[in-house]
Design a protein around this motif. Structure first.
Motif, PDB file in Angstrom:
ATOM      1  N   ALA B 379       0.857  -1.184   0.000  1.00 17.45           N
ATOM      2  CA  ALA B 379       0.000   0.000   0.000  1.00 17.45           C
ATOM      3  C   ALA B 379       0.893   1.232   0.000  1.00 17.45           C
ATOM      4  N   PRO B 380       0.551   2.252  -0.799  1.00 17.18           N
ATOM      5  CA  PRO B 380       1.457   3.399  -0.927  1.00 17.18           C
ATOM      6  C   PRO B 380       1.636   4.165   0.384  1.00 17.18           C
ATOM      7  N   HIS B 381       0.644   4.095   1.235  1.00 16.62           N
ATOM      8  CA  HIS B 381       0.779   4.790   2.509  1.00 16.62           C
ATOM      9  C   HIS B 381       0.167   3.924   3.601  1.00 16.62           C
ATOM     10  N   LEU B 382       0.860   3.753   4.696  1.00 12.87           N
ATOM     11  CA  LEU B 382       0.331   2.968   5.801  1.00 12.87           C
ATOM     12  C   LEU B 382       0.128   3.870   7.002  1.00 12.87           C
ATOM     13  N   PRO B 383      -1.127   4.130   7.350  1.00 13.40           N
ATOM     14  CA  PRO B 383      -1.389   5.071   8.449  1.00 13.40           C
ATOM     15  C   PRO B 383      -1.186   4.424   9.814  1.00 13.40           C
ATOM     16  N   PHE B 384      -0.174   3.590   9.929  1.00 15.29           N
ATOM     17  CA  PHE B 384       0.102   2.926  11.200  1.00 15.29           C
ATOM     18  C   PHE B 384       1.516   3.299  11.641  1.00 15.29           C
ATOM     19  N   ASP B 385       1.818   3.005  12.888  1.00 12.78           N
ATOM     20  CA  ASP B 385       3.213   3.126  13.323  1.00 12.78           C
ATOM     21  C   ASP B 385       4.035   2.094  12.567  1.00 12.78           C
ATOM     22  N   ASP B 386       5.302   2.358  12.432  1.00 14.08           N
ATOM     23  CA  ASP B 386       6.183   1.402  11.768  1.00 14.08           C
ATOM     24  C   ASP B 386       6.128   0.049  12.436  1.00 14.08           C
ATOM     25  N   THR B 387       6.070   0.088  13.757  1.00 17.74           N
ATOM     26  CA  THR B 387       6.095  -1.181  14.477  1.00 17.74           C
ATOM     27  C   THR B 387       4.846  -2.004  14.238  1.00 17.74           C
ATOM     28  N   ALA B 388       3.738  -1.324  13.869  1.00 20.47           N
ATOM     29  CA  ALA B 388       2.483  -2.034  13.701  1.00 20.47           C
ATOM     30  C   ALA B 388       2.504  -2.931  12.466  1.00 20.47           C
ATOM     31  N   THR B 389       3.270  -2.511  11.447  1.00 15.08           N
ATOM     32  CA  THR B 389       3.211  -3.255  10.195  1.00 15.08           C
ATOM     33  C   THR B 389       4.511  -3.989   9.893  1.00 15.08           C
ATOM     34  N   GLU B 390       5.338  -4.164  10.908  1.00 17.25           N
ATOM     35  CA  GLU B 390       6.604  -4.863  10.687  1.00 17.25           C
ATOM     36  C   GLU B 390       6.419  -6.247  10.079  1.00 17.25           C
ATOM     37  N   GLU B 391       5.358  -6.911  10.530  1.00 17.62           N
ATOM     38  CA  GLU B 391       5.173  -8.295  10.084  1.00 17.62           C
ATOM     39  C   GLU B 391       4.275  -8.412   8.866  1.00 17.62           C
ATOM     40  N   LEU B 392       3.913  -7.261   8.301  1.00 19.10           N
ATOM     41  CA  LEU B 392       3.017  -7.293   7.147  1.00 19.10           C
ATOM     42  C   LEU B 392       3.833  -7.455   5.869  1.00 19.10           C
ATOM     43  N   GLY B 393       3.509  -8.484   5.093  1.00 14.51           N
ATOM     44  CA  GLY B 393       4.203  -8.694   3.830  1.00 14.51           C
ATOM     45  C   GLY B 393       3.421  -8.050   2.703  1.00 14.51           C
ATOM     46  N   GLN B 394       3.667  -8.519   1.479  1.00 16.68           N
ATOM     47  CA  GLN B 394       2.908  -8.010   0.352  1.00 16.68           C
ATOM     48  C   GLN B 394       1.677  -8.875   0.169  1.00 16.68           C
ATOM     49  N   ASN B 395       0.583  -8.277  -0.257  1.00 17.89           N
ATOM     50  CA  ASN B 395      -0.606  -9.070  -0.574  1.00 17.89           C
ATOM     51  C   ASN B 395      -0.285  -9.982  -1.745  1.00 17.89           C
ATOM     52  N   ALA B 396      -0.902 -11.132  -1.744  1.00 19.63           N
ATOM     53  CA  ALA B 396      -0.629 -12.055  -2.835  1.00 19.63           C
ATOM     54  C   ALA B 396      -1.869 -12.867  -3.154  1.00 19.63           C
ATOM     55  N   LEU B 397      -2.002 -13.203  -4.414  1.00 23.18           N
ATOM     56  CA  LEU B 397      -3.046 -14.119  -4.838  1.00 23.18           C
ATOM     57  C   LEU B 397      -2.335 -15.321  -5.446  1.00 23.18           C
ATOM     58  N   VAL B 398      -2.574 -16.487  -4.884  1.00 25.83           N
ATOM     59  CA  VAL B 398      -1.846 -17.664  -5.319  1.00 25.83           C
ATOM     60  C   VAL B 398      -2.816 -18.689  -5.901  1.00 25.83           C
ATOM     61  N   VAL B 399      -2.569 -19.071  -7.134  1.00 23.21           N
ATOM     62  CA  VAL B 399      -3.347 -20.154  -7.729  1.00 23.21           C
ATOM     63  C   VAL B 399      -2.559 -21.428  -7.511  1.00 23.21           C
ATOM     64  N   ARG B 400      -3.092 -22.311  -6.687  1.00 22.84           N
ATOM     65  CA  ARG B 400      -2.402 -23.570  -6.435  1.00 22.84           C
ATOM     66  C   ARG B 400      -2.859 -24.586  -7.479  1.00 22.84           C
ATOM     67  N   VAL B 401      -1.945 -24.928  -8.386  1.00 26.61           N
ATOM     68  CA  VAL B 401      -2.326 -25.814  -9.488  1.00 26.61           C
ATOM     69  C   VAL B 401      -2.320 -27.265  -9.036  1.00 26.61           C
ATOM     70  N   GLN B 402      -1.318 -27.637  -8.268  1.00 26.09           N
ATOM     71  CA  GLN B 402      -1.295 -28.958  -7.669  1.00 26.09           C
ATOM     72  C   GLN B 402      -0.237 -29.021  -6.586  1.00 26.09           C
ATOM     73  N   PRO B 403      -0.304 -29.841  -5.579  1.00 23.16           N
ATOM     74  CA  PRO B 403      -1.518 -30.548  -5.178  1.00 23.16           C
ATOM     75  C   PRO B 403      -2.385 -29.581  -4.382  1.00 23.16           C
ATOM     76  N   ASP B 404      -3.445 -30.081  -3.734  1.00 23.02           N
ATOM     77  CA  ASP B 404      -4.300 -29.215  -2.925  1.00 23.02           C
ATOM     78  C   ASP B 404      -4.800 -28.035  -3.753  1.00 23.02           C
ATOM     79  N   GLU B 405      -5.401 -28.350  -4.896  1.00 21.21           N
ATOM     80  CA  GLU B 405      -5.828 -27.351  -5.866  1.00 21.21           C
ATOM     81  C   GLU B 405      -6.725 -26.290  -5.229  1.00 21.21           C
ATOM     82  N   GLY B 406      -6.451 -25.055  -5.574  1.00 20.96           N
ATOM     83  CA  GLY B 406      -7.299 -23.998  -5.039  1.00 20.96           C
ATOM     84  C   GLY B 406      -6.672 -22.631  -5.224  1.00 20.96           C
TER      85      GLY B 406
END
Lengths: 339, 513
Positions: B379-406
């Motif tokens: 996100a271009p701007h995070l209205p939180f303290d730095d410490t609040a989002t330390e553990e936040l990674g990038q959003n991701a959409l994952v298509v699992r082709v195999q196994p456990d399709e989904g």
């Protein structure tokens, strides 16, 4: 896992379901529909649940069983929750309703429906006269009945016709899919000629036979005769007459059929009778109104009933078996004479 | 009498969605019928199709191999393969119906007589079973044998269809080992079979999850607005296998992971993820978009920094001691074949400019998994303290082709507690949860499509050639400069250090699938 909740309420059931999800992981996530099974409480209830569990392997769903118990008893709701190994890929909630409550199934079902997903109602045995006007039927997008499981199957089918509403469907129709596919495929091949008349033979009380005949009348716009079979199960034979020779699909034993048509050697076709779970899985695949079924129902009255089982259906296969080479020519000649 | 073109079958109705598509009268001939693929995938798939009522009543199955078998022996092999590997339960009536059409022809590929007897076998099937002169030839054989076989088919008059009949040929990867050889192969096959009757099997495209990429992208409103370089940071396409190459030296030595997997499976996945919306789902329209996106795709340079390759060494993997590639039987101790390959692609369109597509594949990696991960920008701007989002990674959409399709979506969520702390969580859609445990196998779908003549899931020659055009510069560079060096990686890890370096140079990192 089976959890009994005697003399309970739907909110208690709901909170138990939520707790089960928390404890057991995502068992209720990803359900695509709610299947409501309406039946009288009794031994047959479990058979219906088993069929639903099998079908749930293809369509994970929440199954709510409304089992109506003794009307004279004091009003009471007993519930049973089945998850995990006891419920296939679904979660099953059995609601046993006694006394006055037995008539108020819809009010117990409503709070347990999954949010924003389709609802399918299924009456595995006796169905209401007008499923779409039934309180539980009104909750559902799709209403599945089974004419063959009723006391008088032919009369039940007649009732379906009289009270059809979009979204209704009947397993007697589902059982036909393989037959219909085979007949349609046979008309994909030459000679590309109009069918002039058709005959359908089946057991006297087989609603599927009636529906098949009706579907053929509806689609082909030709007279179709329905004969009562003297032997065999369910649908026994279908013949489509054309100037260039007839299509003959014959299943004497309820398992393997023989398909004969001009220009093709006669071949055996696996046409085993379909189990309820198969049919149910097919029904759950489509949740939109089945207009083709509606058309077939409407044409039921156009089917001519043959009083006497026709001699031809008995004769033709015997002839084919005895003389495969000449049989075809002989039948062709007969078809010509008939047309 | 009407002709087939004018005939409208009164029993068919587009509203009749229950009616399955049954293949018309036809016979399937399998070359290389004694192979693993044929036993484990093709034969069970044919039975499953029959069991689902999707094969025509008079279907014929002909095996062609060197073995000295009678029809009965072959039938037994099919029977055993079906019993062991079929997805649907064994049904004697279905088997009997199928078995009536099973034949075996013994011979080698250069044996004229064998092909003549194949021709008479098929003619007999047409007469006895009504297969109508419609024949599909499945070449489950090494590509070096293609020219011989297709020319034999031509010589025996099997490649030429008369009137309404059809002839189709099914081939499998590898479709060549570079652009030149791919063109040559296409020419060889096309000399005998016109392109519309050539079906190249890429079994990935038969998988429900891969087809679901199209549904996900083009049936939903939710993803399209963010499916571009404004929101997408990069895309990772991974196909990892945990098995080694024991016993496959003959095929694999000198080919390597990049040619084996990236050229076909991964670039096809890239095309599906990156392509524009097709005008319709007609095969030609779908293909037009795939061709367009592949022709806009280039490998990113400089290759010594944007690519990686490696070779596995022995070690402990999953509780077992496994040999390294050089110790595997059949491989030369000096083999330079890569068992891990990774490249960076850029797609030069307005939608994707500046978004790197990382493609990687390998043997003996951490676990068996195939997935496509679309990783979004922060996100271009995070209205939180730095410490609040330390553990936040990038959003991701994952298509699992195999196994456990989904499909998995990763996003940030507040950690319960009285401080504001945001951490990554995932939201899962499991195919197996929402739909069927028993969805058809890829080969079922693809074989049925061959018999129905439905080409949308099969890459055409131009797609194959375009993929080679993307890959060839990298392969040439590797051969010429020997850079990046062919690094060793321990079995059970996620590849050599150069793989991490290629993403790290732009501050990115591989997902652990």
């Amino acid at each position: 896992m089976i959890i009994d909740l005697p003399s309970t309420t739907t909110s208690q059931i709901n909170s138990r379901l939520v707790r089960l999800r928390d404890e057991g992981g995502a068992t209720t996530l990803g359900r695509v529909l709610t299947l409501v099974i309406v039946t009288e409480d009794g031994q047959r209830t479990d058979a219906a649940i088993d069929a639903a569990n099998d079908a749930s392997r293809e369509h994970p769903c929440r199954v709510i069983v409304v089992a109506r118990g003794a009307r004279q008893a004091a009003p009471r709701l007993d519930a049973q929750i089945r998850v995990g190994g006891d419920a296939g890929a679904s979660e099953v909630v059995v609601l046993r309703l006694y006394g006055e409550l037995a008539k108020e199934g819809a009010s117990c079902v409503m709070p347990l429906l999954l949010p924003d997903t389709p609802v399918v109602a299924w009456w595995p045995f006796e169905a209401p006269v007008s499923p779409s006007k039934d309180p539980i039927g009104q909750l559902a997008q799709r209403r599945i009945t089974d004419a063959a499981a009723e006391k008088n199957p032919i009369k039940a089918l007649e009732t379906r016709r009289a009270h059809y509403a979009p979204g209704d469907t009947d397993l007697a129709w589902t059982r036909l899919t393989v037959w219909r596919a085979m007949l349609a495929a046979s008309l994909d091949l030459p000679p590309y000629e109009k069918v002039t008349e058709a005959e359908v033979t089946g057991e006297a009380d087989s609603p599927s036979t009636d529906l098949l005949a009706a579907w053929l009348t509806d689609r082909l716009k030709v007279p179709v005769k329905r004969f009562k079979a003297t032997s065999g199960e369910g649908i026994v034979q279908v013949r489509l007459n054309r100037p260039g020779g007839e299509v003959d699909l014959h299943r004497p034993d309820g398992r393997v059929g023989t398909l004969a048509q001009p220009g093709q050697p006669s071949r055996s076709v696996a046409l085993q009778r379909r189990s309820v779970r198969d049919c149910l899985a097919e029904e759950l695949r489509r949740l939109d109104p089945d207009e083709v079924y509606a058309g077939a129902l409407k044409s039921l009255s156009k089917v001519a009933k043959g009083r006497v089982p026709s001699a031809k259906p008995e004769e033709a296969p015997a002839e084919a078996a005895a003389e495969p080479a000449n049989g075809k020519a002989a039948r062709k000649a007969k078809a010509k004479a008939g047309s | 009498m009407t002709t087939s073109a004018k005939w409208r079958n009164p029993l068919r109705d587009p509203r009749d969605k229950r009616m399955p598509r049954i293949a018309g009268p036809s016979a399937l001939v399998i070359f290389g019928v004694t192979g693993d693929l044929s036993r484990k995938k093709l034969m069970p798939a044919i039975y499953d199709l029959a069991n689902r009522g999707l094969l025509p009543p008079g279907f014929g199955l002909v095996g062609f191999a060197r073995r000295d078998w009678a029809d009965q022996d072959f039938m037994k092999v099919v029977h055993d393969a079906v019993k062991e590997h079929a997805r649907t339960p064994f049904n004697e009536a279905v088997w009997q119906q199928l078995a009536e059409g099973i034949r075996f022809v013994q011979g080698t590929f250069d044996d004229d007589e064998a092909f003549d007897s194949l021709a008479s076998c098929l003619a007999a099937l047409d007469a006895e079973r009504g297969t109508g002169g419609n024949h599909a030839f499945y070449l489950s054989i090494p590509p070096s044998a293609f020219p011989t076989v297709v020319n034999q088919l031509k010589r025996a008059g099997l490649a030429q269809a008369k009137g309404d009949q059809w002839r189709r040929v099914v081939i499998e990867k590898p479709f060549g080992h570079d652009l030149k050889s791919a063109k040559e192969l296409n020419r060889t096959v096309n000399e005998v079979f016109p392109e519309e009757s050539v079906f190249r099997i890429d079994h990935y495209l038969g998988k429900e999850t891969v087809q679901n990429i199209l549904a996900l992208r083009f049936a939903n409103q939710l993803y399209e607005p963010i499916w571009n370089s404004n929101y997408v940071d990069h895309v990772q396409i991974t196909m990892a296998e945990d098995i080694g190459l024991g016993g496959r030296a003959g095929y694999y030595d000198g080919i390597g992971a990049t040619r084996d997997v990236i050229q076909n499976h991964l670039l096809q996945l890239l095309a599906l993820i990156a392509m524009e919306e097709p005008v319709s789902f007609k095969p030609a329209d779908l293909r037009a978009e795939k061709v367009k996106i592949l022709s806009a795709t280039r490998p990113a340079e400089p290759f010594e920094e944007t690519t990686a390759r490696g070779q596995y060494t022995g070690g402990w993997q999953g509780g077992q001691k496994v040999p390294g590639l050089l110790e595997e039987g059949g491989f030369s101790p000096e083999s330079k074949t890569e068992t891990f390959g990774a490249i960076t692609c850029e797609v030069n369109t307005r939608r994707w400019a500046g978004v790197p597509f990382y493609l990687r594949t390998g043997k003996r990696l951490g676990r068996r998994v195939t997935e496509v991960a679309v990783v979004f920008k922060r996100a271009p701007h995070l209205p939180f303290d730095d410490t609040a989002t330390e553990e936040l990674g990038q959003n991701a959409l994952v298509v699992r082709v195999q196994p456990d399709e989904g499909v998995t979506i990763r996003f940030g969520s507040k950690v319960p507690g009285n401080t504001m702390e945001v951490r990554d969580v995932t939201m899962d859609f499991g195919y197996g949860h929402s739909f069927t445990e028993s969805s058809p196998e890829a080969y079922e779908r693809l074989l049925l499509d061959v018999l129905l003549g439905e080409p949308s899931l099969f890459p055409k020659n131009d797609e194959v050639e375009l993929s080679w055009e993307i890959l060839d510069p990298v392969l040439e560079f590797w051969a010429r400069k020997d850079e990046p060096a062919l690094e060793k990686y321990k079995a059970g890890t996620w590849g050599p250090p150069s793989a991490d370096a290629m993403t790290a140079r732009t501050g990115r990192h591989w997902r652990r699938p």
